[in-house]
Design a protein around this motif. Sequence first.
Motif, PDB file in Angstrom:
ATOM      1  N   GLY A  26       0.952  -1.058   0.018  1.00 41.00           N
ATOM      2  CA  GLY A  26      -0.017  -0.142  -0.033  1.00 41.00           C
ATOM      3  C   GLY A  26       0.806   1.306   0.036  1.00 41.00           C
ATOM      4  N   LEU A  27       1.705   1.140   0.863  1.00 41.66           N
ATOM      5  CA  LEU A  27       2.632   2.406   0.885  1.00 41.66           C
ATOM      6  C   LEU A  27       3.535   2.691  -0.274  1.00 41.66           C
ATOM      7  CD1 LEU A  27       3.469   4.886   2.805  1.00 41.66           C
ATOM      8  CD2 LEU A  27       5.215   3.456   3.637  1.00 41.66           C
ATOM      9  N   ALA A  28       3.950   1.563  -1.055  1.00 42.01           N
ATOM     10  CA  ALA A  28       4.900   1.516  -2.344  1.00 42.01           C
ATOM     11  C   ALA A  28       4.072   2.204  -3.209  1.00 42.01           C
ATOM     12  CB  ALA A  28       5.179  -0.046  -2.704  1.00 42.01           C
ATOM     13  N   ASN A  29       2.618   1.826  -3.482  1.00 42.09           N
ATOM     14  CA  ASN A  29       1.719   2.345  -4.453  1.00 42.09           C
ATOM     15  C   ASN A  29       1.502   3.943  -4.200  1.00 42.09           C
ATOM     16  OD1 ASN A  29       1.370  -0.005  -5.566  1.00 42.09           O
ATOM     17  ND2 ASN A  29      -0.353  -0.493  -4.485  1.00 42.09           N
ATOM     18  N   ALA A  30       1.283   4.188  -3.075  1.00 37.86           N
ATOM     19  CA  ALA A  30       1.265   5.390  -2.733  1.00 37.86           C
ATOM     20  C   ALA A  30       2.459   6.593  -3.006  1.00 37.86           C
ATOM     21  CB  ALA A  30       0.787   5.852  -1.023  1.00 37.86           C
ATOM     22  N   PHE A  31       3.631   6.164  -2.691  1.00 35.24           N
ATOM     23  CA  PHE A  31       4.811   6.694  -2.949  1.00 35.24           C
ATOM     24  C   PHE A  31       4.935   6.763  -4.766  1.00 35.24           C
ATOM     25  CE2 PHE A  31       7.049   5.565   0.956  1.00 35.24           C
ATOM     26  CZ  PHE A  31       6.711   6.429   1.674  1.00 35.24           C
TER      27      PHE A  31
END
Length: 382
Positions: A26-31
Amino acid sequence: MATTPHVMLACESLALAGGVERFVCGLANAFSRQGMQVSVATAAPLPADWPYPLDEAVTRLGGLPGKSGRLDGVAGHESHGQILVTQWRIGRTIARLACEARPDVLILNGLTTAASVLLADRSLAPRTICCDHNHFDARSRPWRWLRARLYPRVAAVVSLTEADAARFRALNPRTEVIPNASALSAEGPSLPRDPRVLAVGRLVAQKGMDLLLAAWPQVLASVPGARLRIVGDGPLRAGLHAQAAALGITGSVEWVAHSERMADQYRAAAVFVLPSRYEGMPLALLEAQAMGVPSVAFDCPTGPAEVLSADTGLLVPPGDTAALARSVVELLVDPARRQTMAEAALARHRAMFSAERQVARWTALVRSVASRTHGRGLEVAA
C-alpha cells in the motif's frame, strides 16, 4: 537532492496475506503515485500471485529460489542454528538488493528483518528507516538486544503507537509516531441484521484465534443463530479446525483463507473481533473501524486501546475469553447500540486514521531522510 527520491521498502516475504505485506504494498503504491521511484525488495523469491496489488511502476526485487530457508513465509521446525542461518541469508539478500538498487531511503519492516539487514551491512544505516510493526517487547531478548545496538545508528525509527514511542526515542531520538491506516473506507455503515461475527488475521499464535474459538460456545449459548467467519491462513490452520470440532462448533464457523473483496467481508459483519495476544497497530481493527463495524478486542499491550474509543468498540482484559464472549453478545443483541458505534467508528477513522494522513506523514519523513543522506554511496559489506 532530487524532488522525487528513490525509496525501497523491504520485508522478508511478499507471498503472505499479512499486515506487513499489506502495508508495504500500500505504501509503495502511494509513493509511486506521487511520482517517486519506488522498489519493493523481499528476501524470498517473488510470488507468482501477489496477495496485494502493486502498481506497474513499482520495481519488484526478490531473492533467488532455494537460497533462503523458510522464505516461503511459513516457519518450520528449525533449530536455533538453522534460524540464525536463515536470518543471516535474509539480511544478506536484502542488503545486496539495496546495494544494487542504491535507493535514497531504505524502509526495513519488522525487527528481525531490520536487524538482519543492518548486521549484514551497517553502511546502510544512515539512509534507513526502521518500523517494527509490533509492540516493543514482542520479540525475544536477543532481538531486543540487537535493536538496542543497531537502531541508534539509523536515520529514523517509526513507532506505530504513542504507547511505545518513548521507548523507541530512548534508542533513537529521530523517532516518529505514524499509526497504520486503512485503505478501505465507507460512506456509511451497512448495519447487517444477521448475527455474523468477523475475525481477520494470520492463523498464528499471536492472533489468538484459539481464544476466540474457546469463547464461541458461550456466544452461541446466548445467540444460537450467531455465525463466525475467520478470514486468514497460516500454520495453525489444522489445529484450529480440530479445536472447533472438539468444541462442537464446526457448523457455526466459516473459514476463508484469503479474500480479495475485504470490504464485502466487513460490510457483512455485525461485529468484528480482534482476539490477539499482542499487536502493534492492528490493520484489521483499523479496517473494521473504517468500514463502520463495531468491534470487540482484547486490550493487549499496544494497539487496540489507541484504535478504539468507548463509543466505537469494547475492550476486554487480555485472554479473558468469558469477557470476550459477553461483550460480543452485548453487541449482537443490541442493534441500536451497534448503529451508534458504527457511526462513531466512521467518524473516528476519518478524523484520526485516514490513509491520506498516514501517507502524508510517511512522505514527509522519507523526504527528510533523503535530504540528509542524498549522495552517499552504498557498498556491499565484505
